[in-house]
Design a protein around this motif. Structure first.
Motif, PDB file in Angstrom:
ATOM      1  N   VAL A   1     -13.443  25.511 -21.703  1.00  0.00           N
ATOM      2  CA  VAL A   1     -13.687  24.219 -22.352  1.00  0.00           C
ATOM      3  C   VAL A   1     -12.491  23.300 -22.144  1.00  0.00           C
ATOM      4  O   VAL A   1     -12.643  22.135 -21.759  1.00  0.00           O
ATOM      5  CB  VAL A   1     -13.968  24.370 -23.863  1.00  0.00           C
ATOM      6  CG1 VAL A   1     -14.137  23.006 -24.522  1.00  0.00           C
ATOM      7  CG2 VAL A   1     -15.203  25.218 -24.117  1.00  0.00           C
ATOM      8  N   LEU A   2     -11.285  23.809 -22.385  1.00  0.00           N
ATOM      9  CA  LEU A   2     -10.084  22.983 -22.226  1.00  0.00           C
ATOM     10  C   LEU A   2      -9.918  22.510 -20.787  1.00  0.00           C
ATOM     11  O   LEU A   2      -9.606  21.344 -20.540  1.00  0.00           O
ATOM     12  CB  LEU A   2      -8.846  23.744 -22.691  1.00  0.00           C
ATOM     13  CG  LEU A   2      -8.763  23.988 -24.197  1.00  0.00           C
ATOM     14  CD1 LEU A   2      -7.608  24.924 -24.527  1.00  0.00           C
ATOM     15  CD2 LEU A   2      -8.615  22.676 -24.961  1.00  0.00           C
ATOM     16  N   ALA A   3     -10.148  23.413 -19.824  1.00  0.00           N
ATOM     17  CA  ALA A   3     -10.010  23.032 -18.415  1.00  0.00           C
ATOM     18  C   ALA A   3     -11.028  21.952 -18.049  1.00  0.00           C
ATOM     19  O   ALA A   3     -10.694  20.993 -17.340  1.00  0.00           O
ATOM     20  CB  ALA A   3     -10.184  24.253 -17.515  1.00  0.00           C
ATOM     21  N   LEU A   4     -12.256  22.082 -18.530  1.00  0.00           N
ATOM     22  CA  LEU A   4     -13.274  21.068 -18.251  1.00  0.00           C
ATOM     23  C   LEU A   4     -12.904  19.730 -18.886  1.00  0.00           C
ATOM     24  O   LEU A   4     -13.030  18.682 -18.251  1.00  0.00           O
ATOM     25  CB  LEU A   4     -14.642  21.528 -18.760  1.00  0.00           C
ATOM     26  CG  LEU A   4     -15.284  22.695 -18.014  1.00  0.00           C
ATOM     27  CD1 LEU A   4     -16.527  23.189 -18.747  1.00  0.00           C
ATOM     28  CD2 LEU A   4     -15.617  22.306 -16.583  1.00  0.00           C
ATOM     29  N   GLN A   5     -12.444  19.770 -20.137  1.00  0.00           N
ATOM     30  CA  GLN A   5     -12.076  18.529 -20.824  1.00  0.00           C
ATOM     31  C   GLN A   5     -10.923  17.823 -20.128  1.00  0.00           C
ATOM     32  O   GLN A   5     -10.901  16.603 -20.035  1.00  0.00           O
ATOM     33  CB  GLN A   5     -11.689  18.816 -22.283  1.00  0.00           C
ATOM     34  CG  GLN A   5     -12.857  19.148 -23.164  1.00  0.00           C
ATOM     35  CD  GLN A   5     -12.439  19.462 -24.580  1.00  0.00           C
ATOM     36  OE1 GLN A   5     -11.292  19.795 -24.869  1.00  0.00           O
ATOM     37  NE2 GLN A   5     -13.389  19.367 -25.504  1.00  0.00           N
ATOM     38  N   GLN A   6      -9.964  18.597 -19.650  1.00  0.00           N
ATOM     39  CA  GLN A   6      -8.774  18.035 -19.012  1.00  0.00           C
ATOM     40  C   GLN A   6      -8.955  17.850 -17.507  1.00  0.00           C
ATOM     41  O   GLN A   6      -8.025  17.447 -16.817  1.00  0.00           O
ATOM     42  CB  GLN A   6      -7.563  18.943 -19.268  1.00  0.00           C
ATOM     43  CG  GLN A   6      -7.313  19.276 -20.726  1.00  0.00           C
ATOM     44  CD  GLN A   6      -6.808  18.092 -21.504  1.00  0.00           C
ATOM     45  OE1 GLN A   6      -5.947  17.373 -21.028  1.00  0.00           O
ATOM     46  NE2 GLN A   6      -7.337  17.890 -22.696  1.00  0.00           N
ATOM     47  N   LYS A   7     -10.139  18.212 -17.006  1.00  0.00           N
ATOM     48  CA  LYS A   7     -10.453  18.119 -15.573  1.00  0.00           C
ATOM     49  C   LYS A   7      -9.422  18.878 -14.730  1.00  0.00           C
ATOM     50  O   LYS A   7      -8.844  18.362 -13.781  1.00  0.00           O
ATOM     51  CB  LYS A   7     -10.575  16.662 -15.134  1.00  0.00           C
ATOM     52  CG  LYS A   7     -11.735  15.950 -15.821  1.00  0.00           C
ATOM     53  CD  LYS A   7     -11.829  14.513 -15.425  1.00  0.00           C
ATOM     54  CE  LYS A   7     -12.985  13.763 -16.019  1.00  0.00           C
ATOM     55  NZ  LYS A   7     -13.496  14.102 -17.279  1.00  0.00           N
TER      56      LYS A   7
END
Length: 156
Positions: A113-119
């Motif tokens: 989730v964090l990686a997706l949010q931060q691209k």
């Protein structure tokens, strides 16, 4: 990055009886990590670009990192034991004292989730990637079935 890790992306998120199946992979192979409903929903909402009225836990973590001047560099799904996956979040920090990389143990689901949010990039340790079962055909079958069901629902 070197040959010790493999870059992957999210290929699909499917609800299951006990949570969600998150399909990760590349052109070579796709595998699945099972997560609870709340994190599966957070992954799906992030992929769909859904904006929430109030911040959820992952939004809060992103805001805290920003406030501290840290940024997520990438994540690595680094281990799998007895059907449980493990991950590391790598943060990059820079301040008046210099540059620093901080590595934090985390659940793959939260890390994704964090990686997706931060691209940011999602990696899998090569030994983990090589050991997981290839689920590419199963994902393709499920996606095809969903597409067919969607088409039949649209017909009068």
């Amino acid at each position: 990055m070197n040959n010790d890790v493999v870059a992957v992306s999210i290929k699909g998120v499917m609800p299951t009886a006990n949570g969600c199946a998150v399909f990760l992979g590349n052109d070579e192979k796709t595998f699945v990590i099972y997560v609870d409903h709340s994190v599966g929903n957070a992954i799906q909402m992030t992929l769909s670009g859904v904006k929430r009225e109030r911040p959820l836990t992952h939004d809060l973590i992103g805001s805290i990192l920003l406030g501290l001047g840290a940024q997520l560099d990438h994540i690595v799904v680094n281990d799998a034991r007895e059907g449980t996956f493990f991950a590391r979040i790598l943060l990059r920090m820079e301040n008046e004292l210099g540059k620093k990389i901080v590595e934090i143990d985390a659940r793959p689901s939260d890390s994704i989730v964090l990686a997706l949010q931060q691209k940011r990039m999602i990696f899998v340790a090569r030994p983990v990637f090589e050991a997981v079962e290839d689920m590419t055909e199963i994902l393709e079958r499920v996606l095809k079935q969903q597409a067919e069901e969607g088409e039949s629902e649209e017909e009068p």
